[in-house]
Design a protein around this motif. Structure first.
Motif, PDB file in Angstrom:
ATOM      1  N   ILE A   9       0.836  -1.210   0.000  1.00 61.42           N
ATOM      2  CA  ILE A   9       0.000   0.000   0.000  1.00 61.42           C
ATOM      3  C   ILE A   9       0.863   1.250   0.000  1.00 61.42           C
ATOM      4  O   ILE A   9       0.599   2.216  -0.714  1.00 61.42           O
ATOM      5  N   GLN A  10       1.931   1.210   0.809  1.00 62.75           N
ATOM      6  CA  GLN A  10       2.851   2.344   0.863  1.00 62.75           C
ATOM      7  C   GLN A  10       3.522   2.559  -0.494  1.00 62.75           C
ATOM      8  O   GLN A  10       3.676   3.703  -0.957  1.00 62.75           O
ATOM      9  N   LEU A  11       3.909   1.448  -1.147  1.00 57.28           N
ATOM     10  CA  LEU A  11       4.542   1.548  -2.462  1.00 57.28           C
ATOM     11  C   LEU A  11       3.571   2.130  -3.490  1.00 57.28           C
ATOM     12  O   LEU A  11       3.948   3.011  -4.282  1.00 57.28           O
ATOM     13  N   LEU A  12       2.332   1.657  -3.470  1.00 62.35           N
ATOM     14  CA  LEU A  12       1.331   2.189  -4.399  1.00 62.35           C
ATOM     15  C   LEU A  12       1.101   3.677  -4.174  1.00 62.35           C
ATOM     16  O   LEU A  12       0.934   4.450  -5.129  1.00 62.35           O
ATOM     17  N   LYS A  13       1.114   4.084  -2.917  1.00 63.82           N
ATOM     18  CA  LYS A  13       0.918   5.501  -2.578  1.00 63.82           C
ATOM     19  C   LYS A  13       2.071   6.343  -3.125  1.00 63.82           C
ATOM     20  O   LYS A  13       1.864   7.398  -3.728  1.00 63.82           O
ATOM     21  N   GLU A  14       3.308   5.878  -2.943  1.00 65.75           N
ATOM     22  CA  GLU A  14       4.471   6.630  -3.409  1.00 65.75           C
ATOM     23  C   GLU A  14       4.487   6.749  -4.931  1.00 65.75           C
ATOM     24  O   GLU A  14       4.795   7.815  -5.474  1.00 65.75           O
ATOM     25  N   ILE A  15       4.140   5.649  -5.604  1.00 71.39           N
ATOM     26  CA  ILE A  15       4.129   5.686  -7.065  1.00 71.39           C
ATOM     27  C   ILE A  15       3.014   6.599  -7.565  1.00 71.39           C
ATOM     28  O   ILE A  15       3.199   7.367  -8.519  1.00 71.39           O
ATOM     29  N   ALA A  16       1.849   6.545  -6.921  1.00 71.92           N
ATOM     30  CA  ALA A  16       0.732   7.409  -7.317  1.00 71.92           C
ATOM     31  C   ALA A  16       1.106   8.876  -7.176  1.00 71.92           C
ATOM     32  O   ALA A  16       0.778   9.708  -8.040  1.00 71.92           O
ATOM     33  N   GLU A  17       1.790   9.221  -6.094  1.00 72.20           N
ATOM     34  CA  GLU A  17       2.207  10.610  -5.873  1.00 72.20           C
ATOM     35  C   GLU A  17       3.169  11.064  -6.964  1.00 72.20           C
ATOM     36  O   GLU A  17       3.069  12.183  -7.477  1.00 72.20           O
ATOM     37  N   LEU A  18       4.105  10.188  -7.320  1.00 73.30           N
ATOM     38  CA  LEU A  18       5.059  10.533  -8.373  1.00 73.30           C
ATOM     39  C   LEU A  18       4.348  10.723  -9.712  1.00 73.30           C
ATOM     40  O   LEU A  18       4.609  11.681 -10.447  1.00 73.30           O
ATOM     41  N   LEU A  19       3.417   9.810 -10.037  1.00 77.47           N
ATOM     42  CA  LEU A  19       2.717   9.886 -11.314  1.00 77.47           C
ATOM     43  C   LEU A  19       1.865  11.145 -11.416  1.00 77.47           C
ATOM     44  O   LEU A  19       1.725  11.727 -12.491  1.00 77.47           O
ATOM     45  N   ASN A  20       1.304  11.572 -10.303  1.00 73.72           N
ATOM     46  CA  ASN A  20       0.477  12.784 -10.302  1.00 73.72           C
ATOM     47  C   ASN A  20       1.296  14.043 -10.522  1.00 73.72           C
ATOM     48  O   ASN A  20       0.801  15.041 -11.038  1.00 73.72           O
TER      49      ASN A  20
END
Length: 371
Positions: A9-20
């Motif tokens: 979940i933490q990894l998905l959150k970090e990647i989502a933030e970068l993509l945004n």
């Protein structure tokens, strides 16, 4: 929730933030892949972007074994493989275990270097809705199978990346539309203001020259009239460059109209009929403008031969004049900024640009662009 679920979940959150945050395609893909490899059990990964003509591009990679990264990732950039073939056939719709990596097999056969224990990889399509943009591949040493949880994580990340790719592509299209609107606005402003002022100056100078009896004054006004007419011609050419009339009816019609505006006669021939991609048509239009401008200014001829051939996913453009020509050495720097600009436009589209010219023997420009 166990530690592994929390970590995912933490990894998905970090990647989502970068993509945004990212607005540039390759920077976004490399950043997301780097975070994925750093925050998971996968040790290496790469992303293929695939266009509508089933051509793949190595868009991002992280920690590739030396056997795959050698010679500037040559094995990754050319040829097909099993995951690409499955993608082309529409058989890749979710994360999958791949039995073996065909590129690794070739690397071993050709003794390209250490595979670092990698013989297999998982693959997942990068999608958004019904659109597919490419593949995300990941691997780990001595790993021959990937669990359901690992594949589920890959699918979630791939969906995020696919959505980000679509957002960036849509933003680019919107920017292109805004740029065209700004060009049109500027063209209108130039036509309504500067163009009209120059036309008025031409008429005023001609009238003043006719009213005076003094030879020196008459010659001065005639010179002003000539300069104003020349500036008016340059302004009309600039307006054409900003907003070409006729491009909506095809490249040939637009170039013919531009040639007529310059006082040139275009002898055109077309072999093959196809709707060219907008970026290629735009590049050919700009190149044609520059070539015709050079003909007008330097060739001393009124006729220009314009040949467009479209065959085997390749467009060839040849522009010839039988004017005075110039001494051209391909080993030297391009003789003008305009010619350098034409060359750069072609190279940006992975095409080839050639110019042949000699004093008294005219000039020939030859362009080939794949599409």
């Amino acid at each position: 929730m166990n530690d592994n679920e929390y970590s995912n979940i933490q990894l998905l959150k970090e990647i989502a933030e970068l993509l945004n945050e990212e607005t540039e395609m390759f920077s976004m893909l490399n950043g997301a892949l780097k975070k994925l490899i750093k925050g998971s059990n996968f040790t290496t990964g790469w992303i293929f972007l695939i266009n509508e003509k089933s051509q793949h591009e190595l868009a991002a990679f992280e920690n590739l074994p030396s056997s795959l990264s050698s010679q500037c990732c040559e094995l990754m950039k050319k040829g097909g493989c099993w995951c690409l073939n499955r993608f082309y056939k529409g058989k890749l719709t979710k994360a999958s275990n791949i039995i073996e990596c065909q590129r690794i097999e070739i690397a071993i056969e050709e003794k390209r270097g250490d595979t670092e224990g990698i013989n297999y990889h998982a693959t997942v399509p990068l999608q958004s809705g019904n659109e597919s943009f490419g593949l995300l591949n990941v691997a780990a040493p001595n790993k021959t199978h990937f669990s359901k949880d690992e594949l589920a994580l890959l699918e979630s990340i791939a969906f995020q990346i696919g959505s980000a790719i679509k957002r960036i592509l849509l933003t680019k299209k919107e920017q292109d539309v805004l740029l065209m609107q700004e060009r049109n606005r500027l063209a209108r402003d130039l036509h309504d203001s500067v163009n009209q002022l120059l036309f008025s100056l031409t008429l005023t100078a001609r009238g003043a020259a006719e009213m005076t009896e003094k030879l020196e004054v008459k010659q001065t006004f005639q010179e002003i009239q000539g300069l104003a007419q020349e500036a008016l011609s340059e302004m009309r050419a600039l307006i054409w460059q900003l907003r070409p009339k006729g491009l909506e009816n095809g490249l040939i019609e637009a170039v013919k109209g531009y040639g007529e505006m310059l006082g040139l006669t275009l002898i055109s021939s077309v072999d093959g009929v196809v709707a060219l991609p907008s970026k290629i048509e735009e590049a050919l239009w700009r190149i044609s403008q520059e070539a015709l401008n050079n003909c007008k200014k330097h060739s001393g001829q009124k006729e220009v031969w314009y040949q467009l051939t479209i065959v085997d996913n390749k467009v060839t453009l040849t522009i010839i004049d039988n004017g005075c020509g110039f001494q051209y050495d391909p080993k030297q720097q391009m003789p003008s900024l305009g010619i350098q600009s034409m060359k750069e436009r072609v190279h940006l589209l992975n095409g080839t640009f050639q110019i042949n010219s000699n004093l008294g023997k005219g000039t020939r420009i030859s362009i080939e662009i794949p599409y």
